[in-house]
Design a protein around this motif. Structure first.
Motif, mmCIF file in Angstrom:
data_model
loop_
_atom_site.group_PDB
_atom_site.id
_atom_site.type_symbol
_atom_site.label_atom_id
_atom_site.label_comp_id
_atom_site.label_asym_id
_atom_site.label_seq_id
_atom_site.Cartn_x
_atom_site.Cartn_y
_atom_site.Cartn_z
ATOM 1 N N GLU A 96 1.099 -1.339 0.114
ATOM 2 C CA GLU A 96 -0.238 -0.267 0.059
ATOM 3 C C GLU A 96 1.649 0.974 -0.306
ATOM 4 O OE1 GLU A 96 -3.884 1.840 2.644
ATOM 5 O OE2 GLU A 96 -2.345 -0.220 3.258
ATOM 6 N N GLU A 97 0.376 2.049 -0.860
ATOM 7 C CA GLU A 97 1.370 3.112 -1.058
ATOM 8 C C GLU A 97 0.105 4.939 -1.026
ATOM 9 O OE1 GLU A 97 4.215 5.580 -4.421
ATOM 10 O OE2 GLU A 97 3.577 3.849 -4.750
ATOM 11 N N ALA A 98 0.138 5.929 -0.130
ATOM 12 C CA ALA A 98 0.041 6.980 0.383
ATOM 13 C C ALA A 98 0.675 8.358 -0.668
ATOM 14 C CB ALA A 98 -0.522 7.712 1.882
ATOM 15 N N VAL A 99 -0.198 8.812 -1.781
ATOM 16 C CA VAL A 99 0.519 9.961 -2.113
ATOM 17 C C VAL A 99 -0.469 11.505 -1.868
ATOM 18 C CG1 VAL A 99 0.106 11.380 -4.566
ATOM 19 C CG2 VAL A 99 -0.124 8.611 -4.533
ATOM 20 N N TYR A 100 0.799 11.982 -0.926
ATOM 21 C CA TYR A 100 0.449 13.366 -0.876
ATOM 22 C C TYR A 100 0.686 14.340 -1.614
ATOM 23 C CZ TYR A 100 1.759 10.308 3.393
ATOM 24 O OH TYR A 100 1.223 9.272 4.420
ATOM 25 N N ALA A 101 -0.032 15.534 -1.561
ATOM 26 C CA ALA A 101 0.237 16.678 -2.337
ATOM 27 C C ALA A 101 1.044 17.575 -1.704
ATOM 28 C CB ALA A 101 -1.168 17.688 -1.660
ATOM 29 N N VAL A 102 2.032 17.840 -2.884
ATOM 30 C CA VAL A 102 3.231 18.643 -2.622
ATOM 31 C C VAL A 102 2.941 19.754 -3.662
ATOM 32 C CG1 VAL A 102 5.807 18.373 -3.889
ATOM 33 C CG2 VAL A 102 4.245 16.789 -2.911
ATOM 34 N N ASN A 103 3.326 21.248 -2.718
ATOM 35 C CA ASN A 103 3.854 22.714 -3.497
ATOM 36 C C ASN A 103 4.847 22.876 -4.208
ATOM 37 O OD1 ASN A 103 1.432 23.460 -2.682
ATOM 38 N ND2 ASN A 103 2.574 24.081 -0.530
ATOM 39 N N THR A 104 5.036 23.168 -5.220
ATOM 40 C CA THR A 104 6.545 23.204 -6.336
ATOM 41 C C THR A 104 6.284 24.205 -6.729
ATOM 42 O OG1 THR A 104 6.253 20.844 -7.365
ATOM 43 C CG2 THR A 104 7.220 22.196 -7.843
ATOM 44 N N ARG A 105 7.527 25.194 -7.133
ATOM 45 C CA ARG A 105 7.149 26.344 -7.092
ATOM 46 C C ARG A 105 8.869 26.193 -8.297
ATOM 47 N NH1 ARG A 105 6.351 26.220 -2.138
ATOM 48 N NH2 ARG A 105 8.941 26.323 -1.296
ATOM 49 N N GLN A 106 8.376 26.990 -9.373
ATOM 50 C CA GLN A 106 9.365 26.759 -9.920
ATOM 51 C C GLN A 106 10.168 28.938 -10.255
ATOM 52 O OE1 GLN A 106 8.735 26.366 -14.034
ATOM 53 N NE2 GLN A 106 10.084 27.021 -15.204
ATOM 54 N N SER A 107 11.965 29.009 -9.886
ATOM 55 C CA SER A 107 12.577 29.361 -10.281
ATOM 56 C C SER A 107 13.318 29.469 -10.797
ATOM 57 C CB SER A 107 13.166 29.998 -8.671
ATOM 58 O OG SER A 107 14.127 28.624 -8.273
ATOM 59 N N GLU A 108 13.720 30.545 -11.760
ATOM 60 C CA GLU A 108 14.351 31.048 -13.188
ATOM 61 C C GLU A 108 15.400 31.283 -12.185
ATOM 62 O OE1 GLU A 108 12.718 32.972 -16.092
ATOM 63 O OE2 GLU A 108 10.748 31.890 -16.072
ATOM 64 N N SER A 109 16.848 30.942 -12.936
ATOM 65 C CA SER A 109 18.756 31.321 -12.814
ATOM 66 C C SER A 109 18.753 32.285 -13.424
ATOM 67 C CB SER A 109 19.564 30.352 -12.244
ATOM 68 O OG SER A 109 19.126 28.932 -11.928
ATOM 69 N N THR A 110 19.190 33.335 -14.059
ATOM 70 C CA THR A 110 20.275 33.859 -15.032
ATOM 71 C C THR A 110 21.099 33.422 -15.667
ATOM 72 O OG1 THR A 110 21.672 35.294 -13.016
ATOM 73 C CG2 THR A 110 19.954 36.029 -13.283
ATOM 74 N N GLY A 111 21.576 32.178 -15.022
ATOM 75 C CA GLY A 111 22.995 31.490 -15.522
ATOM 76 C C GLY A 111 22.545 29.890 -16.194
ATOM 77 N N SER A 112 22.087 29.049 -15.066
ATOM 78 C CA SER A 112 22.261 27.440 -15.805
ATOM 79 C C SER A 112 20.581 27.861 -16.460
ATOM 80 C CB SER A 112 22.297 27.312 -14.748
ATOM 81 O OG SER A 112 21.376 26.985 -14.010
ATOM 82 N N GLY A 113 19.599 27.875 -15.470
ATOM 83 C CA GLY A 113 17.876 28.337 -16.423
ATOM 84 C C GLY A 113 17.060 27.467 -15.561
ATOM 85 N N GLN A 114 16.217 27.258 -15.151
ATOM 86 C CA GLN A 114 14.580 27.115 -14.350
ATOM 87 C C GLN A 114 15.950 25.535 -12.956
ATOM 88 O OE1 GLN A 114 12.189 25.672 -16.388
ATOM 89 N NE2 GLN A 114 11.504 27.794 -17.615
ATOM 90 N N SER A 115 15.018 25.702 -11.602
ATOM 91 C CA SER A 115 14.810 25.021 -10.570
ATOM 92 C C SER A 115 13.684 25.110 -9.771
ATOM 93 C CB SER A 115 15.877 25.284 -9.806
ATOM 94 O OG SER A 115 16.025 26.356 -8.885
ATOM 95 N N PHE A 116 13.462 23.953 -9.784
ATOM 96 C CA PHE A 116 11.858 23.046 -9.111
ATOM 97 C C PHE A 116 12.225 23.599 -7.454
ATOM 98 C CE2 PHE A 116 11.798 22.465 -12.998
ATOM 99 C CZ PHE A 116 10.441 23.203 -13.809
ATOM 100 N N GLU A 117 11.264 23.454 -6.642
ATOM 101 C CA GLU A 117 11.900 23.340 -4.940
ATOM 102 C C GLU A 117 10.057 23.317 -4.901
ATOM 103 O OE1 GLU A 117 12.101 26.808 -1.419
ATOM 104 O OE2 GLU A 117 13.935 26.415 -2.812
ATOM 105 N N SER A 118 10.456 22.293 -4.233
ATOM 106 C CA SER A 118 8.936 21.565 -3.470
ATOM 107 C C SER A 118 8.794 21.051 -2.333
ATOM 108 C CB SER A 118 8.821 20.474 -4.221
ATOM 109 O OG SER A 118 9.290 19.269 -4.376
#
Length: 185
Positions: A96-118
């Motif tokens: 059995e497995e539970a799936v939980y709600a996650v908040n994900t935020r996307q941030s753009e950096s000036t150098g390498s591209g995008q990063s995600f934080e959750s």
């Protein structure tokens, strides 16, 4: 009581008054803290909380129990005409497995591209605790089943047991083996 009995009190007051004036802010903060602790959260949310309200907890959700599932299915299989005594063993492919709600935020950096934080979404349970928000519970998946029964030498009984287990467990009939149970000694 005579007037002289109160002189020690007035002497004590004269000695304490300079200290009280010097540490007045500290005493006010200390007194406010004691009052908050003594109130015990009585004024939270504009409602007084009683002991019975704080001690009542929500019943825990029951998860999947393989043993209970096998026992229930054993009883159902035993009710099929011609089966007789029955024993069932199920094997799980995934628990059995539970799936939980996650908040994900996307941030753009000036150098390498995008990063995600959750981070995990939580909700307060009202008694100074938090629990994660469950989106869904995934039930376990079965790998196969072995059924031992008295009536396994009859093809009709084997077919009925195989179809019942296959349907209930969501596995193909090729994953269900029905065998004759040994005579009781």
């Amino acid at each position: 009581m005579k007037k002289n009995d109160w002189t020690w009190l007035s002497d004590m007051g004269e000695k304490l008054l300079p200290l009280v004036r010097k540490y007045r802010a500290l005493l006010i903060v200390l007194l406010a803290g004691v009052l908050l602790l003594a109130s015990g959260g009585m004024f939270r949310g504009g409602q007084e909380r009683t002991i019975s309200e704080t001690s009542v907890e929500e019943p825990a959700e029951e998860g999947f129990s393989l043993t209970a599932f096998e026992e229930d299915l054993n009883q159902k299989l035993a009710a099929i005409d011609g089966v007789g005594r029955v024993e069932l063993m199920l094997s799980l492919d995934q628990t059995e497995e539970a799936v939980y709600a996650v908040n994900t935020r996307q941030s753009e950096s000036t150098g390498s591209g995008q990063s995600f934080e959750s981070d995990l979404t939580v909700v307060s349970d009202g008694s100074y605790g938090e629990k994660p928000v469950t989106v869904k519970n995934l039930l376990p998946t079965f790998r196969g089943a072995v059924v031992l029964c008295d009536g396994a030498d009859d093809a009709g009984v084997r077919l009925a047991v195989t179809q019942a287990v296959s349907t209930v467990c969501g596995i193909g009939s090729d994953k269900v083996t029905v065998l004759k149970m040994a005579a009781a000694s």
